[in-house]
Write a protein that holds these residues in place. Structure first.
Motif, PDB file in Angstrom:
ATOM      1  N   LYS A  51       0.845  -1.199   0.000  1.00 26.34           N
ATOM      2  CA  LYS A  51       0.000   0.000   0.000  1.00 26.34           C
ATOM      3  C   LYS A  51       0.880   1.249   0.000  1.00 26.34           C
ATOM      4  O   LYS A  51       0.606   2.216  -0.711  1.00 26.34           O
ATOM      5  CB  LYS A  51      -0.945  -0.005   1.200  1.00 26.34           C
ATOM      6  CG  LYS A  51      -1.831   1.226   1.317  1.00 26.34           C
ATOM      7  CD  LYS A  51      -2.656   1.521   0.088  1.00 26.34           C
ATOM      8  CE  LYS A  51      -3.831   0.609  -0.044  1.00 26.34           C
ATOM      9  NZ  LYS A  51      -4.670   0.945  -1.226  1.00 26.34           N
ATOM     10  N   LEU A  73       0.840   4.065  -2.944  1.00 22.73           N
ATOM     11  CA  LEU A  73       0.614   5.488  -2.664  1.00 22.73           C
ATOM     12  C   LEU A  73       1.793   6.336  -3.149  1.00 22.73           C
ATOM     13  O   LEU A  73       1.603   7.448  -3.637  1.00 22.73           O
ATOM     14  CB  LEU A  73       0.350   5.697  -1.165  1.00 22.73           C
ATOM     15  CG  LEU A  73      -0.974   5.097  -0.660  1.00 22.73           C
ATOM     16  CD1 LEU A  73      -1.015   5.093   0.863  1.00 22.73           C
ATOM     17  CD2 LEU A  73      -2.170   5.836  -1.243  1.00 22.73           C
ATOM     18  N   TYR A 128      -6.831   3.789   5.778  1.00 22.22           N
ATOM     19  CA  TYR A 128      -7.055   2.504   5.115  1.00 22.22           C
ATOM     20  C   TYR A 128      -7.176   1.383   6.147  1.00 22.22           C
ATOM     21  O   TYR A 128      -7.948   0.450   5.967  1.00 22.22           O
ATOM     22  CB  TYR A 128      -5.925   2.186   4.131  1.00 22.22           C
ATOM     23  CG  TYR A 128      -6.060   2.896   2.811  1.00 22.22           C
ATOM     24  CD1 TYR A 128      -6.901   2.419   1.818  1.00 22.22           C
ATOM     25  CD2 TYR A 128      -5.343   4.061   2.559  1.00 22.22           C
ATOM     26  CE1 TYR A 128      -7.023   3.074   0.604  1.00 22.22           C
ATOM     27  CE2 TYR A 128      -5.460   4.722   1.341  1.00 22.22           C
ATOM     28  CZ  TYR A 128      -6.304   4.225   0.378  1.00 22.22           C
ATOM     29  OH  TYR A 128      -6.431   4.876  -0.824  1.00 22.22           O
ATOM     30  N   GLY A 141     -11.738   1.064   2.537  1.00 20.57           N
ATOM     31  CA  GLY A 141     -10.752   1.938   1.920  1.00 20.57           C
ATOM     32  C   GLY A 141     -11.310   3.269   1.457  1.00 20.57           C
ATOM     33  O   GLY A 141     -10.583   4.100   0.919  1.00 20.57           O
ATOM     34  N   VAL A 142     -12.598   3.513   1.694  1.00 18.57           N
ATOM     35  CA  VAL A 142     -13.245   4.730   1.198  1.00 18.57           C
ATOM     36  C   VAL A 142     -12.645   5.980   1.836  1.00 18.57           C
ATOM     37  O   VAL A 142     -12.332   6.954   1.133  1.00 18.57           O
ATOM     38  CB  VAL A 142     -14.779   4.679   1.422  1.00 18.57           C
ATOM     39  CG1 VAL A 142     -15.429   6.016   1.109  1.00 18.57           C
ATOM     40  CG2 VAL A 142     -15.386   3.574   0.571  1.00 18.57           C
ATOM     41  N   LYS A 193      -9.226   6.613   0.351  1.00 16.91           N
ATOM     42  CA  LYS A 193      -9.313   7.064  -1.042  1.00 16.91           C
ATOM     43  C   LYS A 193      -9.798   8.508  -1.124  1.00 16.91           C
ATOM     44  O   LYS A 193      -9.323   9.276  -1.960  1.00 16.91           O
ATOM     45  CB  LYS A 193     -10.222   6.145  -1.831  1.00 16.91           C
ATOM     46  CG  LYS A 193      -9.578   4.797  -2.096  1.00 16.91           C
ATOM     47  CD  LYS A 193     -10.502   3.854  -2.805  1.00 16.91           C
ATOM     48  CE  LYS A 193      -9.778   2.530  -2.982  1.00 16.91           C
ATOM     49  NZ  LYS A 193     -10.627   1.402  -2.993  1.00 16.91           N
ATOM     50  N   ARG A 194     -10.722   8.882  -0.254  1.00 10.51           N
ATOM     51  CA  ARG A 194     -11.194  10.273  -0.249  1.00 10.51           C
ATOM     52  C   ARG A 194     -10.053  11.226   0.093  1.00 10.51           C
ATOM     53  O   ARG A 194      -9.908  12.276  -0.524  1.00 10.51           O
ATOM     54  CB  ARG A 194     -12.340  10.452   0.755  1.00 10.51           C
ATOM     55  CG  ARG A 194     -13.648   9.910   0.263  1.00 10.51           C
ATOM     56  CD  ARG A 194     -14.765  10.215   1.243  1.00 10.51           C
ATOM     57  NE  ARG A 194     -16.009   9.651   0.751  1.00 10.51           N
ATOM     58  CZ  ARG A 194     -16.948   9.135   1.519  1.00 10.51           C
ATOM     59  NH1 ARG A 194     -16.799   9.108   2.835  1.00 10.51           N
ATOM     60  NH2 ARG A 194     -18.047   8.651   1.003  1.00 10.51           N
ATOM     61  N   VAL A 217      -6.819  10.627  -0.275  1.00  7.11           N
ATOM     62  CA  VAL A 217      -5.869  10.597  -1.392  1.00  7.11           C
ATOM     63  C   VAL A 217      -6.368  11.519  -2.512  1.00  7.11           C
ATOM     64  O   VAL A 217      -5.596  12.281  -3.092  1.00  7.11           O
ATOM     65  CB  VAL A 217      -5.651   9.160  -1.915  1.00  7.11           C
ATOM     66  CG1 VAL A 217      -4.928   9.155  -3.258  1.00  7.11           C
ATOM     67  CG2 VAL A 217      -4.883   8.334  -0.894  1.00  7.11           C
ATOM     68  N   LEU A 218      -7.650  11.468  -2.776  1.00  7.92           N
ATOM     69  CA  LEU A 218      -8.241  12.328  -3.806  1.00  7.92           C
ATOM     70  C   LEU A 218      -8.044  13.801  -3.467  1.00  7.92           C
ATOM     71  O   LEU A 218      -7.673  14.606  -4.333  1.00  7.92           O
ATOM     72  CB  LEU A 218      -9.725  12.000  -3.955  1.00  7.92           C
ATOM     73  CG  LEU A 218     -10.457  12.589  -5.145  1.00  7.92           C
ATOM     74  CD1 LEU A 218      -9.787  12.196  -6.447  1.00  7.92           C
ATOM     75  CD2 LEU A 218     -11.913  12.149  -5.132  1.00  7.92           C
TER      76      LEU A 218
END
Length: 129
Positions: A53, A57, A74, A80-81, A84-85, A87-88
């Protein structure tokens, strides 16, 4: 893969050096699952997954500091939502910063072209005059 691996085996499985693993441990990104005996570090599939992971990343362009911020998200959210949010958000910020840098560089390029043209014109005037 073995249930428990020492750092050399773990590094080989992960495709990194033991030094990288120790560095990540020092940053708090990774830790051995347990220590036994003479302080040997032992790692499991869970640490290998975490290391993968980290690499994923990094491939997205996140700094190790940003990865340290995102990894727990995570781990806390199996979907993982949340990770991911975050990271976005980071990637959108990086894109905005990159756009600003491009704009600055384009202005610099334009200024350079203008200065080159001015100097060339000045030299041509001196040559023909």
């Amino acid at each position: 893969m073995k249930e428990k691996m020492r750092i050399g085996e773990f590094a080989e499985q992960a495709g990194v050096t033991p030094r990288t693993i120790r560095y990540y441990e020092g940053l708090g990104l990774l830790g051995p699952n347990e220590r036994e005996g003479h302080g040997f570090r032992y790692y499991t599939e869970a640490e290998l997954t975490r290391l993968k992971k980290i690499d994923a990343l990094k491939q997205l362009g996140l700094s190790l500091e940003e990865i340290g911020e995102v990894l727990p998200l995570y781990c806390d959210d199996p979907t993982g939502v949340r990770g991911k949010r975050r990271v976005l958000e980071i990637l959108r910020r990086q894109l905005s910063e990159t756009d600003e840098k491009i704009e600055t560089l384009q202005q610099l390029r334009s200024d350079l072209q203008l200065n080159i043209s001015r100097i060339q014109a000045h030299l041509e005037q001196q040559r023909s005059g």
